[in-house]
Design an enzyme around this catalytic site. Structure first.
Site, PDB file in Angstrom:
ATOM      1  N   CYS A  16       0.865  -1.186   0.000  1.00 50.77           N
ATOM      2  CA  CYS A  16       0.000   0.000   0.000  1.00 50.77           C
ATOM      3  C   CYS A  16       0.902   1.238   0.000  1.00 50.77           C
ATOM      4  O   CYS A  16       2.071   1.150  -0.392  1.00 50.77           O
ATOM      5  CB  CYS A  16      -0.981  -0.021   1.169  1.00 50.77           C
ATOM      6  N   ASP A  26      -8.358   3.884   1.187  1.00 52.73           N
ATOM      7  CA  ASP A  26      -7.360   4.216   2.199  1.00 52.73           C
ATOM      8  C   ASP A  26      -8.093   4.662   3.464  1.00 52.73           C
ATOM      9  O   ASP A  26      -8.763   5.696   3.453  1.00 52.73           O
ATOM     10  CB  ASP A  26      -6.478   5.346   1.651  1.00 52.73           C
ATOM     11  N   ARG A  42      -3.418  -0.649   5.405  1.00 52.74           N
ATOM     12  CA  ARG A  42      -4.020  -1.728   4.608  1.00 52.74           C
ATOM     13  C   ARG A  42      -3.105  -2.935   4.437  1.00 52.74           C
ATOM     14  O   ARG A  42      -3.513  -4.075   4.697  1.00 52.74           O
ATOM     15  CB  ARG A  42      -4.422  -1.185   3.222  1.00 52.74           C
TER      16      ARG A  42
HETATM   17  P1  4NP Z   1      -1.833   2.816   4.068  1.00 56.72           P
HETATM   18  O1  4NP Z   1      -2.474   4.155   4.644  1.00 56.72           O
HETATM   19  O2  4NP Z   1      -1.269   3.145   2.698  1.00 56.72           O
HETATM   20  O3  4NP Z   1      -2.990   1.882   3.987  1.00 56.72           O
HETATM   21  O4  4NP Z   1      -0.777   2.407   5.066  1.00 56.72           O
HETATM   22  C1  4NP Z   1      -1.787   5.356   4.737  1.00 56.72           C
HETATM   23  C2  4NP Z   1      -0.943   5.593   5.802  1.00 56.72           C
HETATM   24  C3  4NP Z   1      -0.287   6.797   5.920  1.00 56.72           C
HETATM   25  C4  4NP Z   1      -0.478   7.783   4.982  1.00 56.72           C
HETATM   26  C5  4NP Z   1      -1.309   7.552   3.903  1.00 56.72           C
HETATM   27  C6  4NP Z   1      -1.948   6.334   3.774  1.00 56.72           C
HETATM   28  N1  4NP Z   1       0.177   9.017   5.110  1.00 56.72           N
HETATM   29  O5  4NP Z   1      -0.102   9.938   4.314  1.00 56.72           O
HETATM   30  O6  4NP Z   1       1.008   9.200   6.021  1.00 56.72           O
END
Ligand code: 4NP
Length: 153
Positions: A7, A122, A13
């Site tokens: 991800c 997300d 995720r």
């Molecule tokens: P992930 O979610 O891609 O599912 O781990 C996110 C975690 C952090 C961020 C964006 C999406 N961020 O912008 O820090």
């Protein structure tokens, strides 16, 4: 068989996808390796988001020992399948692939579920999104486990 879940941050995720698939692989004693990574580096070294850890725990999974790492081009050699959580992750991964063999390893995780939208949303900005993400990933992992098993048998 080596499977990588990817991800953006590797804290919401893909750690859940890793935990869910690992559990199914253990239940079936398949001996596959399952890992996860993020295309971004912001959270490298961190534990999964507390909300992902909580939803995992609610469903009997412990993902607390995972630590975020960034996806590398070496992962496209190391792993047999790379599953992206959304179209943006998918494009970022594909942009790093240098051979047709590497490109063939990359899929959207919802590709096999019959879902119309192939993006796992997300949940980072939505406290209420984690259970829905868990359910989507649980279904997707059951499907991909069956498909990969059939492909290699
Ligand atoms: P992930 O979610 O891609 O599912 O781990 C996110 C975690 C952090 C961020 C964006 C999406 N961020 O912008 O820090």
């Amino acid at each position: 068989m080596k499977i990588l879940m990817v991800c953006l941050g590797n804290i919401c995720r893909s750690p859940l996808a890793e935990g869910i698939l690992k559990n199914k692989v253990e239940q079936q004693q398949l001996g596959w390796a399952v890992d996860s990574a993020g295309t971004g580096a912001w959270h490298v070294g961190q534990q999964p988001d507390p909300r992902s850890r909580a939803v995992a725990q609610k469903h009997g999974l412990d993902i607390n020992k995972q630590r975020a790492r960034q996806f590398t081009t070496g992962d496209l050699e190391e792993f047999d399948f790379v599953f992206a959580m959304d179209q943006s992750n998918y494009s970022n991964i594909l942009s790093l692939a240098t051979t047709p063999q590497q490109k063939e390893k990359v899929h959207l995780i919802l590709e096999f579920t019959g879902a119309e939208d192939h993006n796992v949303p997300d949940p980072y900005w939505d406290d209420n999104g984690f259970e829905q993400v868990y359910q989507m990933l649980d279904k997707a992992c059951s499907r991909l486990l069956k498909i990969v098993t059939e492909k290699v048998s």
